[in-house]
Design an enzyme around this catalytic site. Structure first.
Site, PDB file in Angstrom:
ATOM      1  N   HIS A 173      -5.488   6.839  -2.934  1.00 10.77           N
ATOM      2  CA  HIS A 173      -6.456   5.877  -2.422  1.00 10.77           C
ATOM      3  C   HIS A 173      -7.594   5.685  -3.421  1.00 10.77           C
ATOM      4  O   HIS A 173      -7.969   6.613  -4.143  1.00 10.77           O
ATOM      5  CB  HIS A 173      -7.041   6.366  -1.096  1.00 10.77           C
ATOM      6  CG  HIS A 173      -6.066   6.314   0.031  1.00 10.77           C
ATOM      7  ND1 HIS A 173      -5.878   7.357   0.902  1.00 10.77           N
ATOM      8  CD2 HIS A 173      -5.209   5.335   0.427  1.00 10.77           C
ATOM      9  CE1 HIS A 173      -4.954   7.027   1.789  1.00 10.77           C
ATOM     10  NE2 HIS A 173      -4.532   5.816   1.522  1.00 10.77           N
ATOM     11  N   HIS A 205       0.831  -1.209   0.000  1.00 10.90           N
ATOM     12  CA  HIS A 205       0.000   0.000   0.000  1.00 10.90           C
ATOM     13  C   HIS A 205       0.863   1.256   0.000  1.00 10.90           C
ATOM     14  O   HIS A 205       0.682   2.158  -0.830  1.00 10.90           O
ATOM     15  CB  HIS A 205      -0.916  -0.022   1.228  1.00 10.90           C
ATOM     16  CG  HIS A 205      -1.843   1.147   1.323  1.00 10.90           C
ATOM     17  ND1 HIS A 205      -3.193   1.050   1.065  1.00 10.90           N
ATOM     18  CD2 HIS A 205      -1.626   2.446   1.662  1.00 10.90           C
ATOM     19  CE1 HIS A 205      -3.761   2.237   1.231  1.00 10.90           C
ATOM     20  NE2 HIS A 205      -2.826   3.100   1.601  1.00 10.90           N
ATOM     21  N   HIS A 224       1.742   4.207  -3.006  1.00 11.80           N
ATOM     22  CA  HIS A 224       1.704   5.664  -2.863  1.00 11.80           C
ATOM     23  C   HIS A 224       2.988   6.278  -3.418  1.00 11.80           C
ATOM     24  O   HIS A 224       2.958   7.236  -4.195  1.00 11.80           O
ATOM     25  CB  HIS A 224       1.558   6.059  -1.395  1.00 11.80           C
ATOM     26  CG  HIS A 224       0.164   5.983  -0.873  1.00 11.80           C
ATOM     27  ND1 HIS A 224      -0.938   6.398  -1.584  1.00 11.80           N
ATOM     28  CD2 HIS A 224      -0.313   5.561   0.333  1.00 11.80           C
ATOM     29  CE1 HIS A 224      -2.029   6.227  -0.861  1.00 11.80           C
ATOM     30  NE2 HIS A 224      -1.680   5.712   0.308  1.00 11.80           N
TER      31      HIS A 224
END
Length: 218
Positions: free
Chosen positions: A127, A117, A121
């Site tokens: 998101h 995750h 980024h």
């Protein structure tokens, strides 16, 4: 089976300018040399050898499915990622000038889910619930969101790379993320009772997006 996930955050970038790419800084992509994208990394000595192996395993997972190649940092690189056990799980979006931190707090952020995750980024992805077409798929219930956490749900312009909204994405928050009253903060329009947010690794769409953004051979 009980699932326990930490909420994963984005660090505030140095500028608020946004462009059509799923990253907020102009020129935020990592450089590609031939077939591969090179991302230098450094891991804090604050991690044990076992913890370092977990982080390295997360980085290796990109090698199996994308053209992203993480290489140990050396002085010949200006830009690189530094993994540090700060507070919580967090990362800037896209390549920054010079070294940039990915925070992986011990032990809660040392999972494949959290590592992938935060690395996504750093590769330039936002998101799932803030993507430009989200209003067609979900409703954000701001009245239920903790004060100060609203920015994690504000829609931005994104390049969705020809992929659909994905509830199974590793970048998608759960239905009750940052709830102040135990009520949903995100509701699926197709089925308000639908629950999600248990992804433990990148989805097929997550992998496709990396490959399309960086021009990998899918």
């Amino acid at each position: 089976m009980i699932y326990i996930f930490l909420y994963l955050n984005i660090l505030v970038p140095k500028t608020t300018n946004k462009n059509a790419d799923p990253c907020v800084l102009k020129g935020c992509l990592w450089p590609k040399h031939g077939r591969y994208v090179t991302v230098p990394y450094d891991i804090s000595d604050s991690y044990t050898q076992e913890e370092r192996k977990i982080i390295l395993g997360g980085l290796q997972s990109f090698k199996r499915t994308t053209c992203i190649r993480f290489v140990p940092y050396s002085n010949k690189y200006r830009d690189y990622i530094h993994f540090e056990p700060k507070n919580g799980c967090s990362s800037s979006v896209g390549r920054q000038d010079g070294g940039q931190f990915i925070s992986l707090e011990k032990p809660g952020c040392l999972s494949l889910r959290a590592i992938q995750h935060e690395v996504l980024h750093a590769l330039g992805f936002k998101h799932e619930q803030v993507r430009s077409d989200r209003d067609e798929h979900v409703e954000i219930l701001f009245k239920n969101i903790e004060k100060g956490k609203e920015n994690n749900f504000r829609k931005v312009k994104t390049n969705n790379l020809g992929t659909p909204y994905d509830f199974t994405s590793i970048m998608e928050y759960g239905k009750y993320a940052f709830s102040k009253n135990k009520l949903p903060t995100i509701v699926a329009k197709s089925n308000p009772k639908y629950d999600w947010g248990r992804a433990t690794k990148m989805s097929t769409n997550d992998i496709t997006r990396v490959n399309r953004l960086y021009g990998c051979c899918e």
